[in-house]
Design a protein around this motif. Structure first.
Motif, PDB file in Angstrom:
ATOM      1  N   SER A  44       0.821  -1.211   0.000  1.00  0.00           N
ATOM      2  CA  SER A  44       0.000   0.000   0.000  1.00  0.00           C
ATOM      3  C   SER A  44       0.858   1.267   0.000  1.00  0.00           C
ATOM      4  O   SER A  44       0.405   2.340  -0.365  1.00  0.00           O
ATOM      5  CB  SER A  44      -0.952   0.015   1.197  1.00  0.00           C
ATOM      6  N   LYS A  45       2.134   1.100   0.384  1.00  0.00           N
ATOM      7  CA  LYS A  45       3.058   2.235   0.357  1.00  0.00           C
ATOM      8  C   LYS A  45       3.714   2.374  -1.019  1.00  0.00           C
ATOM      9  O   LYS A  45       4.643   3.162  -1.191  1.00  0.00           O
ATOM     10  CB  LYS A  45       4.128   2.065   1.439  1.00  0.00           C
ATOM     11  N   GLY A  46       3.237   1.582  -1.971  1.00  0.00           N
ATOM     12  CA  GLY A  46       3.745   1.677  -3.334  1.00  0.00           C
ATOM     13  C   GLY A  46       5.051   0.952  -3.574  1.00  0.00           C
ATOM     14  O   GLY A  46       5.731   1.177  -4.564  1.00  0.00           O
ATOM     15  N   ARG A  47       5.398   0.064  -2.652  1.00  0.00           N
ATOM     16  CA  ARG A  47       6.656  -0.668  -2.799  1.00  0.00           C
ATOM     17  C   ARG A  47       6.445  -1.904  -3.654  1.00  0.00           C
ATOM     18  O   ARG A  47       5.777  -2.838  -3.247  1.00  0.00           O
ATOM     19  CB  ARG A  47       7.181  -1.073  -1.422  1.00  0.00           C
ATOM     20  N   MET A  48       7.049  -1.907  -4.820  1.00  0.00           N
ATOM     21  CA  MET A  48       6.893  -3.034  -5.745  1.00  0.00           C
ATOM     22  C   MET A  48       8.100  -3.967  -5.715  1.00  0.00           C
ATOM     23  O   MET A  48       8.565  -4.431  -6.755  1.00  0.00           O
ATOM     24  CB  MET A  48       6.663  -2.511  -7.167  1.00  0.00           C
ATOM     25  N   VAL A  49       8.625  -4.190  -4.526  1.00  0.00           N
ATOM     26  CA  VAL A  49       9.727  -5.144  -4.362  1.00  0.00           C
ATOM     27  C   VAL A  49       9.391  -6.100  -3.240  1.00  0.00           C
ATOM     28  O   VAL A  49       8.596  -5.774  -2.367  1.00  0.00           O
ATOM     29  CB  VAL A  49      11.074  -4.444  -4.040  1.00  0.00           C
ATOM     30  N   PRO A  51      10.024  -7.585   0.172  1.00  0.00           N
ATOM     31  CA  PRO A  51      10.746  -7.048   1.324  1.00  0.00           C
ATOM     32  C   PRO A  51      11.985  -7.849   1.723  1.00  0.00           C
ATOM     33  O   PRO A  51      12.946  -7.276   2.216  1.00  0.00           O
ATOM     34  CB  PRO A  51       9.719  -7.086   2.450  1.00  0.00           C
ATOM     35  N   SER A  52      11.963  -9.149   1.512  1.00  0.00           N
ATOM     36  CA  SER A  52      13.093  -9.986   1.923  1.00  0.00           C
ATOM     37  C   SER A  52      14.186 -10.037   0.872  1.00  0.00           C
ATOM     38  O   SER A  52      15.363  -9.846   1.169  1.00  0.00           O
ATOM     39  CB  SER A  52      12.630 -11.411   2.214  1.00  0.00           C
ATOM     40  N   THR A  53      13.796 -10.307  -0.367  1.00  0.00           N
ATOM     41  CA  THR A  53      14.793 -10.511  -1.414  1.00  0.00           C
ATOM     42  C   THR A  53      15.161  -9.222  -2.139  1.00  0.00           C
ATOM     43  O   THR A  53      16.143  -9.179  -2.860  1.00  0.00           O
ATOM     44  CB  THR A  53      14.268 -11.509  -2.461  1.00  0.00           C
ATOM     45  N   LYS A  54      14.340  -8.175  -1.956  1.00  0.00           N
ATOM     46  CA  LYS A  54      14.504  -6.894  -2.647  1.00  0.00           C
ATOM     47  C   LYS A  54      14.359  -7.034  -4.165  1.00  0.00           C
ATOM     48  O   LYS A  54      14.748  -6.149  -4.920  1.00  0.00           O
ATOM     49  CB  LYS A  54      15.855  -6.237  -2.300  1.00  0.00           C
ATOM     50  N   GLU A  55      13.786  -8.164  -4.590  1.00  0.00           N
ATOM     51  CA  GLU A  55      13.543  -8.359  -6.023  1.00  0.00           C
ATOM     52  C   GLU A  55      12.352  -7.528  -6.462  1.00  0.00           C
ATOM     53  O   GLU A  55      11.356  -7.427  -5.745  1.00  0.00           O
ATOM     54  CB  GLU A  55      13.225  -9.832  -6.314  1.00  0.00           C
ATOM     55  N   ALA A  56      12.453  -6.939  -7.644  1.00  0.00           N
ATOM     56  CA  ALA A  56      11.321  -6.202  -8.199  1.00  0.00           C
ATOM     57  C   ALA A  56      10.209  -7.192  -8.508  1.00  0.00           C
ATOM     58  O   ALA A  56      10.458  -8.285  -9.030  1.00  0.00           O
ATOM     59  CB  ALA A  56      11.753  -5.474  -9.468  1.00  0.00           C
ATOM     60  N   LEU A  57       8.996  -6.836  -8.162  1.00  0.00           N
ATOM     61  CA  LEU A  57       7.854  -7.718  -8.403  1.00  0.00           C
ATOM     62  C   LEU A  57       7.063  -7.226  -9.607  1.00  0.00           C
ATOM     63  O   LEU A  57       6.746  -6.046  -9.707  1.00  0.00           O
ATOM     64  CB  LEU A  57       6.938  -7.761  -7.168  1.00  0.00           C
ATOM     65  N   GLN A  58       6.761  -8.149 -10.505  1.00  0.00           N
ATOM     66  CA  GLN A  58       5.943  -7.809 -11.669  1.00  0.00           C
ATOM     67  C   GLN A  58       4.492  -7.639 -11.252  1.00  0.00           C
ATOM     68  O   GLN A  58       3.714  -6.982 -11.913  1.00  0.00           O
ATOM     69  CB  GLN A  58       6.044  -8.911 -12.740  1.00  0.00           C
ATOM     70  N   THR A  59       4.135  -8.288 -10.148  1.00  0.00           N
ATOM     71  CA  THR A  59       2.760  -8.270  -9.681  1.00  0.00           C
ATOM     72  C   THR A  59       2.711  -8.289  -8.163  1.00  0.00           C
ATOM     73  O   THR A  59       3.606  -8.840  -7.528  1.00  0.00           O
ATOM     74  CB  THR A  59       1.978  -9.487 -10.237  1.00  0.00           C
ATOM     75  N   THR A  60       1.687  -7.678  -7.607  1.00  0.00           N
ATOM     76  CA  THR A  60       1.506  -7.719  -6.154  1.00  0.00           C
ATOM     77  C   THR A  60       0.535  -8.832  -5.782  1.00  0.00           C
ATOM     78  O   THR A  60       0.031  -8.882  -4.677  1.00  0.00           O
ATOM     79  CB  THR A  60       0.966  -6.374  -5.613  1.00  0.00           C
TER      80      THR A  60
END
Length: 85
Positions: A44-49, A51-60
């Motif tokens: 909800s804070k707009g973070r598209m990664v 949290p653990s791996t710091k990988e960019a996520l294509q989808t939430t």
């Protein structure tokens, strides 16, 4: 009186975000499980990664981790102190 030691939850039962025992584990696109409310707050804070791996996520998109949830429920049932101890 016997000293009651706090039971240590298995690492996989702990949400990496909230650091608490998960009740509703959901898995991100990269396969890491989090407590649903914690990961939703993160997204909800707009973070598209992740949290653990710091990988960019294509989808939430989140998937309920039913097997982990069942394991946690069984662990809680087996490790809840009873009246007669």
């Amino acid at each position: 009186a016997m000293e009651v030691l706090p039971l240590l939850e298995p690492e996989e039962f702990i949400c990496p975000l909230s650091d608490e025992l998960m009740a509703n584990p959901y898995t991100t696109a990269v396969g890491v499980s989090y407590e649903l409310t914690a990961i939703k707050a993160w997204f909800s804070k707009g973070r598209m990664v992740d949290p653990s791996t710091k990988e960019a996520l294509q989808t939430t998109l989140l998937t309920e981790n039913k097997s982990l949830k069942a394991k946690i429920q069984a662990w809680r049932r087996d490790n809840t102190p009873t009246e007669d101890g």
